[in-house]
Design a protein around this motif. Sequence first.
Motif, PDB file in Angstrom:
ATOM      1  N   PHE A  50       0.810  -1.221   0.000  1.00 39.61           N
ATOM      2  CA  PHE A  50       0.000   0.000   0.000  1.00 39.61           C
ATOM      3  C   PHE A  50       0.841   1.268   0.000  1.00 39.61           C
ATOM      4  N   THR A  51       2.108   1.187  -0.321  1.00 40.01           N
ATOM      5  CA  THR A  51       3.003   2.337  -0.161  1.00 40.01           C
ATOM      6  C   THR A  51       3.537   2.896  -1.469  1.00 40.01           C
ATOM      7  N   PHE A  52       3.116   2.355  -2.610  1.00 35.98           N
ATOM      8  CA  PHE A  52       3.711   2.749  -3.890  1.00 35.98           C
ATOM      9  C   PHE A  52       2.955   3.905  -4.537  1.00 35.98           C
ATOM     10  N   PRO A  53       3.668   4.775  -5.277  1.00 33.43           N
ATOM     11  CA  PRO A  53       2.971   5.810  -6.053  1.00 33.43           C
ATOM     12  C   PRO A  53       2.304   5.194  -7.274  1.00 33.43           C
ATOM     13  N   MET A  54       1.314   5.883  -7.791  1.00 37.07           N
ATOM     14  CA  MET A  54       0.608   5.399  -8.965  1.00 37.07           C
ATOM     15  C   MET A  54       1.572   5.226 -10.130  1.00 37.07           C
ATOM     16  N   GLY A 192     -13.880  15.565  33.829  1.00 36.01           N
ATOM     17  CA  GLY A 192     -15.247  15.610  34.316  1.00 36.01           C
ATOM     18  C   GLY A 192     -16.136  14.560  33.691  1.00 36.01           C
ATOM     19  N   ASP A 193     -17.358  14.525  34.186  1.00 33.37           N
ATOM     20  CA  ASP A 193     -18.331  13.524  33.769  1.00 33.37           C
ATOM     21  C   ASP A 193     -18.770  13.760  32.323  1.00 33.37           C
ATOM     22  N   LEU A 194     -19.097  12.679  31.637  1.00 33.82           N
ATOM     23  CA  LEU A 194     -19.545  12.785  30.247  1.00 33.82           C
ATOM     24  C   LEU A 194     -20.986  13.256  30.131  1.00 33.82           C
ATOM     25  N   GLY A 195     -21.805  12.950  31.104  1.00 34.17           N
ATOM     26  CA  GLY A 195     -23.226  13.215  30.985  1.00 34.17           C
ATOM     27  C   GLY A 195     -23.945  12.032  30.369  1.00 34.17           C
ATOM     28  N   LYS A 196     -25.260  12.017  30.482  1.00 33.85           N
ATOM     29  CA  LYS A 196     -26.042  10.861  30.042  1.00 33.85           C
ATOM     30  C   LYS A 196     -26.374  10.877  28.559  1.00 33.85           C
ATOM     31  N   ASP A 197     -26.251  12.015  27.896  1.00 36.47           N
ATOM     32  CA  ASP A 197     -26.703  12.104  26.505  1.00 36.47           C
ATOM     33  C   ASP A 197     -25.566  12.021  25.491  1.00 36.47           C
ATOM     34  N   VAL A 198     -24.361  11.646  25.930  1.00 35.08           N
ATOM     35  CA  VAL A 198     -23.231  11.578  25.016  1.00 35.08           C
ATOM     36  C   VAL A 198     -23.429  10.448  24.005  1.00 35.08           C
ATOM     37  N   MET A 199     -22.990  10.674  22.771  1.00 32.97           N
ATOM     38  CA  MET A 199     -23.069   9.679  21.705  1.00 32.97           C
ATOM     39  C   MET A 199     -21.654   9.321  21.267  1.00 32.97           C
ATOM     40  N   LEU A 200     -21.372   8.018  21.181  1.00 27.56           N
ATOM     41  CA  LEU A 200     -20.039   7.531  20.863  1.00 27.56           C
ATOM     42  C   LEU A 200     -20.044   6.790  19.540  1.00 27.56           C
ATOM     43  N   SER A 201     -18.929   6.869  18.823  1.00 28.79           N
ATOM     44  CA  SER A 201     -18.795   6.138  17.563  1.00 28.79           C
ATOM     45  C   SER A 201     -17.352   5.694  17.378  1.00 28.79           C
ATOM     46  N   PRO A 202     -17.043   4.410  17.578  1.00 31.09           N
ATOM     47  CA  PRO A 202     -15.687   3.909  17.372  1.00 31.09           C
ATOM     48  C   PRO A 202     -15.383   3.763  15.891  1.00 31.09           C
ATOM     49  N   ARG A 203     -14.144   4.056  15.498  1.00 27.09           N
ATOM     50  CA  ARG A 203     -13.727   3.976  14.095  1.00 27.09           C
ATOM     51  C   ARG A 203     -12.285   3.469  14.023  1.00 27.09           C
ATOM     52  N   VAL A 204     -12.034   2.446  13.207  1.00 26.79           N
ATOM     53  CA  VAL A 204     -10.653   2.051  12.932  1.00 26.79           C
ATOM     54  C   VAL A 204     -10.125   2.873  11.769  1.00 26.79           C
ATOM     55  N   ALA A 205      -8.805   3.008  11.682  1.00 22.18           N
ATOM     56  CA  ALA A 205      -8.180   3.746  10.585  1.00 22.18           C
ATOM     57  C   ALA A 205      -8.295   2.932   9.297  1.00 22.18           C
ATOM     58  N   PRO A 206      -8.798   3.512   8.207  1.00 28.41           N
ATOM     59  CA  PRO A 206      -8.889   2.784   6.938  1.00 28.41           C
ATOM     60  C   PRO A 206      -7.565   2.805   6.187  1.00 28.41           C
ATOM     61  N   GLN A 207      -7.424   1.901   5.214  1.00 29.22           N
ATOM     62  CA  GLN A 207      -6.224   1.914   4.380  1.00 29.22           C
ATOM     63  C   GLN A 207      -6.251   3.122   3.450  1.00 29.22           C
ATOM     64  N   MET A 208      -5.078   3.501   2.940  1.00 31.61           N
ATOM     65  CA  MET A 208      -4.894   4.783   2.265  1.00 31.61           C
ATOM     66  C   MET A 208      -4.903   4.703   0.738  1.00 31.61           C
ATOM     67  N   ILE A 209      -5.041   3.525   0.176  1.00 30.79           N
ATOM     68  CA  ILE A 209      -4.882   3.367  -1.272  1.00 30.79           C
ATOM     69  C   ILE A 209      -6.043   3.999  -2.050  1.00 30.79           C
ATOM     70  N   GLY A 210      -5.726   4.546  -3.237  1.00 31.53           N
ATOM     71  CA  GLY A 210      -6.742   4.964  -4.188  1.00 31.53           C
ATOM     72  C   GLY A 210      -7.562   6.173  -3.804  1.00 31.53           C
ATOM     73  N   ILE A 307      -1.282   7.438  -3.775  1.00 35.85           N
ATOM     74  CA  ILE A 307      -0.929   6.068  -3.386  1.00 35.85           C
ATOM     75  C   ILE A 307      -1.699   5.095  -4.278  1.00 35.85           C
ATOM     76  N   ALA A 308      -0.961   4.179  -4.879  1.00 31.24           N
ATOM     77  CA  ALA A 308      -1.526   3.289  -5.889  1.00 31.24           C
ATOM     78  C   ALA A 308      -2.379   2.185  -5.283  1.00 31.24           C
ATOM     79  N   VAL A 309      -3.302   1.698  -6.082  1.00 29.84           N
ATOM     80  CA  VAL A 309      -4.110   0.527  -5.737  1.00 29.84           C
ATOM     81  C   VAL A 309      -3.415  -0.721  -6.275  1.00 29.84           C
ATOM     82  N   PRO A 310      -3.194  -1.739  -5.455  1.00 30.34           N
ATOM     83  CA  PRO A 310      -2.630  -2.989  -5.965  1.00 30.34           C
ATOM     84  C   PRO A 310      -3.595  -3.696  -6.914  1.00 30.34           C
ATOM     85  N   ALA A 311      -3.033  -4.410  -7.865  1.00 32.48           N
ATOM     86  CA  ALA A 311      -3.845  -5.172  -8.813  1.00 32.48           C
ATOM     87  C   ALA A 311      -4.525  -6.348  -8.127  1.00 32.48           C
TER      88      ALA A 311
END
Length: 449
Positions: A50-54, A192-210, A307-311
């Motif tokens: 995933f590290t090559f230029p186009m 401090g406290d978050l409070g009861k109305d907090v909304m959470l969304s976990p996200r993993v880092a996506p790959q960088m190609i294309g 960043i290039a997409v592999p074949a």
Amino acid sequence: MRRSLAVVAAVTILGGGTTRPSLRDTLLAIPQTAALGGEGTRAVTGGQAFTFPMANGPRRHQRPFSFGNRLFNTNWVEAPGSVKAFDGLGPLFNRVSCSGCHTHDGRGRPPETGQGPMDSMLVRLSVPGMDEHGGPKPHPAYGGQFSERAIRGVAPEARIRIRYEDVPGTYGDGEAYALRRPSYEIADLGYGDLGKDVMLSPRVAPQMIGLGLLEAVPDTLLEGLADPDDADGDGISGRLNHVWDMAKGAPAIGRFGWKANQPNLRQQNASAAEGDIGLTTSFTDGEEDPEMNDEFLGKLTLYTRLIAVPAQRNADDRQVRQGAGAFRDFGCAQCHLPSLTTSDAALPETAHQTIHPFTDLLLHGMGEGLADHRPDFEASGSEWRTPPLWGLGLIETVNGHDLLLHDGRARGFEEAILWHGGEGEAARERFRNAAKVARDALVAFLRSL
């Protein structure tokens, strides 16, 4: 002048009552090739895939691409540092470099035990309401995402723990499977406290190609693909997310991020620099001397665009070909659209390409099972942007795991498919009830991408 495919397909009625194919049908009819990233595709495998230029880039882009790569891998330090150009870390941060999350330009994962720090994952947060531009309203104390790290003398915001609950299920042929449902505990709150109305969304880092190719897909094509009211009655809507373009000071179509909440790569990179590393940029309101200057931000953006997409591998393998057929027969291709086209672009590498990213870049409701219950501009709490599938078959080679979906809960392709609900439920059920040979063929096809 070339006409955009979206414009060509926009005229739907011919004389004599004959109907032209819809834009989606026109794109579905494009033959898929192993050159997933168009003319810039690289026939590469291995840990650096995933590290090559186009491959179709001009010589003049080699040096700025290399410098952008250096910036991507630079470990920033707290100020004052021995090299002023690379200080400014924090005071709160998640990682000290872009590559800290996107290792080898690849995909992140949850902590292996669920208890350690999130090295390549984060948790966004907000409270009910919207900010001044229609986006999520930041928490008054913790902002828009948690930072588990901080510079000396500053308290980190929190520590995040993940626990998993088994969700049993059965294929149509009686074979049992188990999914895992994550839950999140926020501990050691520093402010401090978050409070009861907090909304959470976990996200993993996506790959960088294309990414530059996806940026060059014209707005007109995405507008032509959108079917927010399911006018064709196929159970698949597909909506645009209209977000705030900070440089233009106006709404724009979102296309990057798990909920398509960023309109372009420059803003995506600036937001990540500030949110993940604590670096100010010229996008920061009132910032006259940003810690990441415009030259660095520009070169970093050029790097992420090129960043290039592999074949595709093993494209002629019999099982892979059978899996490609199952991908369409099950209905996966309705959202994970195999082919898109790019139009005019600032970089010649990305202009006028036929690409095979397996996404429509639109929002789709994915049901309660995958819902984060956190709106993001026009994306609801159950909607996600269709993630591209190109390169997913190399994640295990590049990053040493096969954990998929926005939060890394799925252990491999089968579990990722089985989590699909909402607009993806019909395709999931076709997969779940298919013969094992067909299921295995579909997975073999996905591994080839």
